[in-house]
Design a protein around this motif. Structure first.
Motif, PDB file in Angstrom:
ATOM      1  N   SER A 103     -11.318   9.069  22.280  1.00  0.00           N
ATOM      2  CA  SER A 103     -10.460   8.110  21.403  1.00  0.00           C
ATOM      3  C   SER A 103     -11.626   7.477  20.407  1.00  0.00           C
ATOM      4  CB  SER A 103      -9.693   6.927  22.173  1.00  0.00           C
ATOM      5  OG  SER A 103      -8.808   7.614  23.161  1.00  0.00           O
ATOM      6  N   ALA A 104     -12.901   7.220  20.823  1.00  0.00           N
ATOM      7  CA  ALA A 104     -13.847   6.691  20.186  1.00  0.00           C
ATOM      8  C   ALA A 104     -14.359   7.461  19.184  1.00  0.00           C
ATOM      9  CB  ALA A 104     -15.044   6.138  20.969  1.00  0.00           C
ATOM     10  N   VAL A 105     -14.323   8.956  19.359  1.00  0.00           N
ATOM     11  CA  VAL A 105     -14.812   9.873  18.604  1.00  0.00           C
ATOM     12  C   VAL A 105     -13.841   9.752  17.322  1.00  0.00           C
ATOM     13  CG1 VAL A 105     -15.416  11.991  18.077  1.00  0.00           C
ATOM     14  CG2 VAL A 105     -16.348  11.236  20.067  1.00  0.00           C
ATOM     15  N   TRP A 106     -12.653  10.189  17.767  1.00  0.00           N
ATOM     16  CA  TRP A 106     -11.440  10.241  16.720  1.00  0.00           C
ATOM     17  C   TRP A 106     -11.089   8.957  15.948  1.00  0.00           C
ATOM     18  CZ3 TRP A 106     -10.550  14.896  15.573  1.00  0.00           C
ATOM     19  CH2 TRP A 106     -10.554  15.896  16.327  1.00  0.00           C
ATOM     20  N   LEU A 107     -11.646   7.875  16.644  1.00  0.00           N
ATOM     21  CA  LEU A 107     -11.442   6.691  15.726  1.00  0.00           C
ATOM     22  C   LEU A 107     -12.536   6.483  14.782  1.00  0.00           C
ATOM     23  CD1 LEU A 107     -10.156   3.755  15.478  1.00  0.00           C
ATOM     24  CD2 LEU A 107     -11.861   3.056  17.179  1.00  0.00           C
ATOM     25  N   LEU A 108     -13.585   7.136  14.987  1.00  0.00           N
ATOM     26  CA  LEU A 108     -14.987   7.051  14.059  1.00  0.00           C
ATOM     27  C   LEU A 108     -14.605   7.921  13.011  1.00  0.00           C
ATOM     28  CD1 LEU A 108     -17.529   5.853  13.308  1.00  0.00           C
ATOM     29  CD2 LEU A 108     -18.587   7.693  14.695  1.00  0.00           C
ATOM     30  N   ALA A 109     -13.974   9.254  13.337  1.00  0.00           N
ATOM     31  CA  ALA A 109     -13.661  10.529  12.539  1.00  0.00           C
ATOM     32  C   ALA A 109     -12.527  10.059  11.578  1.00  0.00           C
ATOM     33  CB  ALA A 109     -13.297  11.897  13.221  1.00  0.00           C
ATOM     34  N   SER A 110     -11.652   9.232  11.725  1.00  0.00           N
ATOM     35  CA  SER A 110     -10.476   8.602  11.078  1.00  0.00           C
ATOM     36  C   SER A 110     -11.081   7.695  10.184  1.00  0.00           C
ATOM     37  CB  SER A 110      -9.513   8.026  11.849  1.00  0.00           C
ATOM     38  OG  SER A 110      -8.910   9.035  12.579  1.00  0.00           O
ATOM     39  N   ALA A 111     -12.226   6.966  10.520  1.00  0.00           N
ATOM     40  CA  ALA A 111     -13.037   5.861   9.474  1.00  0.00           C
ATOM     41  C   ALA A 111     -13.552   6.953   8.437  1.00  0.00           C
ATOM     42  CB  ALA A 111     -13.817   5.038  10.166  1.00  0.00           C
ATOM     43  N   VAL A 112     -14.378   7.774   8.836  1.00  0.00           N
ATOM     44  CA  VAL A 112     -15.143   8.756   7.958  1.00  0.00           C
ATOM     45  C   VAL A 112     -14.158   9.431   6.878  1.00  0.00           C
ATOM     46  CG1 VAL A 112     -16.785  10.730   8.006  1.00  0.00           C
ATOM     47  CG2 VAL A 112     -17.344   8.878   9.808  1.00  0.00           C
ATOM     48  N   VAL A 113     -13.211   9.897   7.629  1.00  0.00           N
ATOM     49  CA  VAL A 113     -12.415  10.722   6.568  1.00  0.00           C
ATOM     50  C   VAL A 113     -11.714   9.637   5.639  1.00  0.00           C
ATOM     51  CG1 VAL A 113     -10.016  12.112   6.408  1.00  0.00           C
ATOM     52  CG2 VAL A 113     -11.706  12.415   8.251  1.00  0.00           C
ATOM     53  N   GLY A 114     -11.363   8.520   5.938  1.00  0.00           N
ATOM     54  CA  GLY A 114     -10.810   7.494   5.013  1.00  0.00           C
ATOM     55  C   GLY A 114     -11.731   7.223   3.962  1.00  0.00           C
ATOM     56  N   VAL A 115     -13.086   7.270   4.374  1.00  0.00           N
ATOM     57  CA  VAL A 115     -14.294   6.844   3.172  1.00  0.00           C
ATOM     58  C   VAL A 115     -14.346   8.287   2.397  1.00  0.00           C
ATOM     59  CG1 VAL A 115     -16.872   6.532   2.928  1.00  0.00           C
ATOM     60  CG2 VAL A 115     -15.440   5.262   4.718  1.00  0.00           C
ATOM     61  N   VAL A 116     -14.315   9.405   3.101  1.00  0.00           N
ATOM     62  CA  VAL A 116     -14.389  10.485   2.211  1.00  0.00           C
ATOM     63  C   VAL A 116     -13.280  10.896   1.509  1.00  0.00           C
ATOM     64  CG1 VAL A 116     -14.462  13.073   2.697  1.00  0.00           C
ATOM     65  CG2 VAL A 116     -15.702  11.722   3.983  1.00  0.00           C
ATOM     66  N   VAL A 120     -13.463  11.533  -2.569  1.00  0.00           N
ATOM     67  CA  VAL A 120     -12.859  12.517  -3.051  1.00  0.00           C
ATOM     68  C   VAL A 120     -11.860  12.134  -4.281  1.00  0.00           C
ATOM     69  CG1 VAL A 120     -11.030  14.265  -2.844  1.00  0.00           C
ATOM     70  CG2 VAL A 120     -12.670  14.128  -1.232  1.00  0.00           C
ATOM     71  N   MET A 121     -11.184  11.034  -4.140  1.00  0.00           N
ATOM     72  CA  MET A 121     -10.601  10.297  -4.971  1.00  0.00           C
ATOM     73  C   MET A 121     -11.179   9.947  -6.435  1.00  0.00           C
ATOM     74  SD  MET A 121      -8.006   6.904  -4.688  1.00  0.00           S
ATOM     75  CE  MET A 121      -7.450   7.448  -2.991  1.00  0.00           C
ATOM     76  N   PHE A 122     -12.390   9.385  -6.129  1.00  0.00           N
ATOM     77  CA  PHE A 122     -13.230   9.000  -7.227  1.00  0.00           C
ATOM     78  C   PHE A 122     -13.863  10.141  -7.804  1.00  0.00           C
ATOM     79  CE2 PHE A 122     -17.619   8.430  -8.501  1.00  0.00           C
ATOM     80  CZ  PHE A 122     -17.636   7.266  -9.557  1.00  0.00           C
ATOM     81  N   CYS A 123     -14.405  11.104  -7.215  1.00  0.00           N
ATOM     82  CA  CYS A 123     -15.033  12.555  -7.820  1.00  0.00           C
ATOM     83  C   CYS A 123     -13.946  13.333  -8.604  1.00  0.00           C
ATOM     84  CB  CYS A 123     -15.618  13.217  -6.716  1.00  0.00           C
ATOM     85  SG  CYS A 123     -16.889  12.547  -5.914  1.00  0.00           S
ATOM     86  N   VAL A 124     -12.601  13.380  -8.165  1.00  0.00           N
ATOM     87  CA  VAL A 124     -11.588  14.199  -9.005  1.00  0.00           C
ATOM     88  C   VAL A 124     -11.359  13.341 -10.188  1.00  0.00           C
ATOM     89  CG1 VAL A 124      -9.449  15.095  -8.794  1.00  0.00           C
ATOM     90  CG2 VAL A 124     -10.831  15.321  -6.843  1.00  0.00           C
ATOM     91  N   GLY A 125     -11.438  12.178 -10.096  1.00  0.00           N
ATOM     92  CA  GLY A 125     -10.476  11.317 -11.012  1.00  0.00           C
ATOM     93  C   GLY A 125     -11.630  10.925 -11.964  1.00  0.00           C
TER      94      GLY A 125
END
Length: 268
Positions: A103-116, A120-125
């Motif tokens: 659960s800790a790994v997936w929680l950290l992965a979710s935070a990283v994906v949120g930042v990424v 992505v939103m910034f780089c595309v726009g």
């Protein structure tokens, strides 16, 4: 054996999170695309659609995370699968630890994906031809100056404390599920009641420690040497003390869960 337990956990949960992560990145790209060029009516509709999908996916990710934490614990250790899991040559701490680490790994992965997704939103726009990076650096320097200290350290401590509190909440959920398991007739209601009761108790203790003496005494003991030199040092001390309190509660929940699983578990 813990390695095998973790492999099993990640295999069982990878598909659940993987699809949401890809959809979240795609929605971020859609929002970024709507920023490019002139804001025509069609692009406005694309922006609204992208924001709606992105918001729904964020909410879905939060809900899926909570549901997965509860289901993987109750069904795998307290349900029918528990007959097999508890015959393995592992300790209760390893069983609970495998759930927590996954659960800790997936929680950290979710935070990283949120930042990424924001990147992505910034780089595309973004229109990089007219973007002035020197102004961005000046704004960051001004923001750091306004905090009169190390802004990066404060941000890191904030992120670490939030992450620790989320892990502590997961451990509280595990402990509440074990307490509710003792009430065979109404275990669901008992688990929810135990979770809110333990959360309320933790909040009360934290408020008493923060406002009633522990943190203030800790900060006051350094008043003549550190706190008087820079205000941000007292903030870092507060973060460290809050992190220590959260860690203690997490350890209590972990020990309580393992003890109940070892001495009070009844799968009949």
């Amino acid at each position: 054996m813990l390695k095998n337990l973790l492999k099993y956990e990640f295999r069982a949960t990878a598909r659940t999170y993987g699809g949401i992560y890809l959809a979240l990145l795609a929605a971020a790209g859609l929002i970024g695309f709507s920023f490019r060029g002139d804001r025509a009516a069609a692009q406005s509709h694309v922006f609204e659609l992208g924001v709606t999908i992105y918001s729904l996916l964020v909410m879905a990710l939060v809900i899926v995370t909570i549901v997965t934490v509860i289901q993987r614990f109750t069904k795998n250790l307290l349900g029918r699968e528990g007959y097999l899991m508890h015959t393995l040559p592992v300790t209760e701490a390893q069983l609970v630890g495998s759930k927590l680490i996954s659960s800790a790994v997936w929680l950290l992965a979710s935070a990283v994906v949120g930042v990424v997704s924001l990147v992505v939103m910034f780089c595309v726009g973004a229109d990089f031809t007219n973007l002035n990076f020197s102004n961005l650096w000046d704004d960051w320097a001004a923001l750091r100056t306004s905090f009169e200290g190390d802004l990066l350290a404060i941000l890191l401590w904030t992120a670490l404390l939030c992450y620790a509190r989320m892990l502590c909440t997961m451990l509280c959920i595990y402990a509440a599920c074990m307490v509710g398991h003792l009430f065979r007739a109404h275990n669901g209601v008992a688990s929810v009641g135990a979770f809110f009761l333990m959360s309320w108790g933790q909040g009360r203790v934290e408020n008493l420690l923060n406002a009633g003496g522990f943190v203030r005494i800790l900060m006051g003991s350094a008043g003549g040497t550190i706190v008087s030199e820079a205000a941000n040092h007292s903030t870092l001390i507060f973060f460290a003390a809050s992190f220590a309190i959260t860690a203690v509660f997490g350890a209590v929940y972990f020990i309580l869960t393992c003890w109940l699983m070892k001495n009070k578990l009844n799968l009949e």
